[in-house]
Write an enzyme that holds these catalytic residues in place. Sequence first.
Site, mmCIF file in Angstrom:
data_model
loop_
_atom_site.group_PDB
_atom_site.id
_atom_site.type_symbol
_atom_site.label_atom_id
_atom_site.label_comp_id
_atom_site.label_asym_id
_atom_site.label_seq_id
_atom_site.Cartn_x
_atom_site.Cartn_y
_atom_site.Cartn_z
ATOM 1 N N PRO A 76 -16.940 56.412 -17.539
ATOM 2 C CG PRO A 76 -15.244 57.102 -16.104
ATOM 3 C CD PRO A 76 -15.487 56.633 -17.508
ATOM 4 C CB CYS A 77 -22.257 57.273 -16.204
ATOM 5 S SG CYS A 77 -22.539 56.513 -14.587
#
Length: 437
Positions: A76-77
């Site tokens: 996840p960014c």
Amino acid sequence: MQKIRFVDLFSGIGGIRLAFEQAADSLNIESECVFSSEINSDARLVYEKNFSETPSGDIRLIDKLPEHEFLLAGFPCQSFSHAGKKEGFGDTRGTLFFEITRLIDTYKPQAFIFENVRGLYSHDGGQTLATIKHEIQKRGYSFDAFLLNSANFGLPQNRVRVYLVGILNASPTFELISDVGPKDSHSYNTQQLSLFYPPKKSVTVGDILENNPDEKYDCSPEFVNALKRIFNNDLNRLHGVRLIDYRGGNSIHSWDLGLRGECSPEEIELMNRFILKRRNKQFGKEQDGKLLTQEQIASFFEHPNLGETLNSLVNKKYLKLINNKYKPLSGNFSFEVYKFVDPNKISVTLVASDANRLGVYYNQRVRRLTPQEAARLQGFPDSFMLHANDDKAYYQMGNSVSINVVKAVAQEVIIKTLYSTQERIDKSQFALAQFFK
């Protein structure tokens, strides 16, 4: 044919997997995905449609990984992104990186490839990346981080992402070269950033456009007519134009279009000056968001009926009055399109939040890019099955990876891994031979 096994964590719709399989195939190596994981149900649906298997769910519920040689993860960014709060490892989503290291400890692959947003590279003054590097290296892996722009890999998109790669018990030298490219998509010149992608014909947005997409992607007649009025019917001037209420330059604003009511030339001029002048240091130290009094506005816009003009703009909701100070009301999400790409250039970065509002003027039509065109900007083949819901397809493409870039990275990592593995085998066999002499 040689065979390699891989694990696909935070798999999304399967972009990294697709690129890795293409890389292995290009090297005449058979590949097998032995495990995949993705928590989002819409992404899992698309993954299943394209790979005939449904990924496992929440990574936190996975006890261990099966035997494999390569670990892939687009973790996840949001917590590292400029679009997020940039809380990094203080954010629960950021700590999901440690779920990867936990699983690495259950079975160490020979190599890994991680993809994330550009913001990870510099987040917290480099401390976040340093933490990741430390966690990886203490497990015996090499660690390299590359900032790569999709436009350098045969895609007409100015998209910079960070790619983290490493090989167990090795010190490889990769041929990849970091380069973030220019600040805008109109001055881009392609470069050779991988031996696998030498310079070739520049690819432009025009190369990925559909000739006759469904009419549902056309902009509304009211919106098109407003654009025609602004540009005196020369819609070729739309190429590269932004629709935004808090920037000047090559931009169109809601008051230009008259979205909340027609504006007089004086009102348009006042608004244009306001969004530029409110940044001046004389009105405060804040970079943006300054509220100005009528007296401050009068310093750059002299008009005998300034008060009436300001009241008119407040009534039309282009300005808001707060404690006798004026503030522009942003209408950016009310625009049908927030940016018109130029068919002869490359596109701005495709992002999940507004991938459905990229526009183009092409074949005498003012329209939005289609989900298929968004997929092409990311390097997905037309055979890849998108989500049936357009909005979800746009969102997934904005969240996905650029296939060409991951493929180039994977090619190098596979070759370097197999080389280092063979080198270790040769050294081991030599040591045994010496022992038994």
